[in-house]
Write a protein that holds these residues in place. Structure first.
Motif, short mmCIF file in Angstrom:
data_model
loop_
_atom_site.label_atom_id
_atom_site.label_comp_id
_atom_site.label_asym_id
_atom_site.label_seq_id
_atom_site.Cartn_x
_atom_site.Cartn_y
_atom_site.Cartn_z
N GLY A 187 -5.58 13.11 8.52
CA GLY A 187 -5.36 11.69 8.75
C GLY A 187 -4.74 11.02 7.53
O GLY A 187 -4.74 11.55 6.44
N LEU A 188 -4.21 9.84 7.74
CA LEU A 188 -3.64 9.04 6.66
C LEU A 188 -4.73 8.62 5.68
O LEU A 188 -5.82 8.21 6.08
N SER B 161 0.22 -4.56 9.81
CA SER B 161 0.84 -3.81 8.73
C SER B 161 2.11 -3.17 9.22
O SER B 161 2.17 -2.68 10.35
N SER C 119 1.83 -5.75 4.22
CA SER C 119 1.22 -6.74 5.11
C SER C 119 1.22 -8.07 4.37
O SER C 119 1.35 -8.11 3.15
N TYR D 208 0.18 5.18 1.43
CA TYR D 208 -0.70 6.11 2.11
C TYR D 208 -0.07 7.50 2.05
O TYR D 208 1.16 7.64 2.04
N LEU E 112 -5.47 6.36 1.99
CA LEU E 112 -4.95 5.38 1.05
C LEU E 112 -4.85 5.98 -0.35
O LEU E 112 -5.80 6.56 -0.87
N GLN F 139 -0.16 11.43 3.93
CA GLN F 139 -0.55 12.15 5.14
C GLN F 139 -0.26 13.63 4.94
O GLN F 139 0.91 14.04 4.94
N PHE G 66 4.79 -0.18 8.40
CA PHE G 66 4.97 1.08 7.68
C PHE G 66 6.45 1.39 7.51
O PHE G 66 7.27 1.10 8.39
N GLY G 67 6.77 2.02 6.39
CA GLY G 67 8.08 2.62 6.25
C GLY G 67 8.16 3.91 7.06
O GLY G 67 7.17 4.35 7.65
N ASP G 68 9.33 4.51 7.08
CA ASP G 68 9.53 5.73 7.87
C ASP G 68 9.02 6.99 7.17
O ASP G 68 9.05 8.06 7.76
N PHE H 31 0.84 -1.19 0.00
CA PHE H 31 0.00 0.00 0.00
C PHE H 31 0.88 1.25 0.00
O PHE H 31 2.01 1.23 0.49
N PHE I 28 3.78 7.19 2.86
CA PHE I 28 4.21 5.98 3.55
C PHE I 28 3.93 4.76 2.69
O PHE I 28 2.82 4.58 2.19
#
Lengths: 114, 114
Positions: free
Chosen positions: A43-44, A102, A94, A36, A46, A38, A104-106, A34, A90
């Motif tokens: 909010g995050l 899930s 998953s 995402y 998709l 922000q 997440f990357g940084d 995925f 991001f």
């Protein structure tokens, strides 16, 4: 085990030029991937997802990503950046055996210059 | 329709105190997730629920952290004996099912431990 590496913490582009945000993943099983976004104080949201169907995935706002198993990559691209694209992005992985967890990357901060 | 809501939006507490953070998921979503996001990092998985049960709590950092979802809807994340290192934004998300579906995120609760 699963992990995500976003190769650039910051990317800066000029408005109207292409965007490339890089993501490599590691997964013991077939992954779902995925992106995402922000925006500040939001909010995050998709952008797009890959779940073992077509390897080229189209998302919202003109973004797309290509799943490359041989390279374990899922880079995000957009042909022409818009000022409103400035945000934090991001990459997320998953696995179907534990789809609730899930990783997440940084994140990559995208700056768009006028 | 209503999205995921989280209360409070901000919480300031003193070291050693107990705090509760609340999440109201989207109606009908059976899966609910908690994440913690520290400054400059991506969200870190804490726990997810399928219905009333915690399907995976492997991300909870220690036994000071606990979460419940007694009726399969609202969830509360509880932190005992807070420490300064607990300061972060706590994000909640929900999805129809935990099978690589899109997660819908709330705006987060910013926790500051003084």
């Amino acid at each position: 085990a699963q992990s995500v590496t976003q190769l650039d913490s910051h990317v800066s582009v000029s408005e109207g030029t292409p965007v490339l945000l890089r993501c490599n993943y590691s997964s013991s099983y077939s992954p779902s991937l995925f992106w995402y976004v922000q925006h500040p104080n939001k909010g995050l949201q998709l952008l797009l997802k890959y779940t073992s169907a077509a390897t080229l995935v189209k998302g919202i706002n003109g973004f797309e990503a290509e799943f490359k198993k041989s390279e374990t990559s899922f880079h995000l691209t957009k042909p022409s950046a818009h000022m409103s694209d400035a945000a934090e992005y991001f990459c997320v992985v998953s696995v179907n055996t534990n789809a609730g967890k899930s990783t997440f990357g940084d994140g990559t901060t995208l700056t768009v210059k006028p | 329709g209503a999205g995921v809501s989280q209360t409070p939006s901000n919480k300031v507490t003193e070291k050693g105190k107990y705090v509760e953070l609340r999440c109201d998921p989207i109606s009908g979503h059976t899966a609910l997730y908690w994440y913690r996001q520290s400054l400059g990092q991506g969200p870190e998985f804490l726990i997810y629920f399928q219905g009333t049960g915690a399907a995976d709590d492997s991300g909870l950092p220690n036994d000071r952290f606990f979460a419940v979802r007694p009726e399969g809807s609202v969830s509360t994340l509880k932190i005992q004996r807070t420490e300064r290192g607990d300061s972060a934004v706590y994000l909640c998300a929900s999805s129809l099912r935990p099978t690589a579906n899109e997660q819908f995120f709330g705006p987060g609760t910013r926790l500051t431990v003084l």
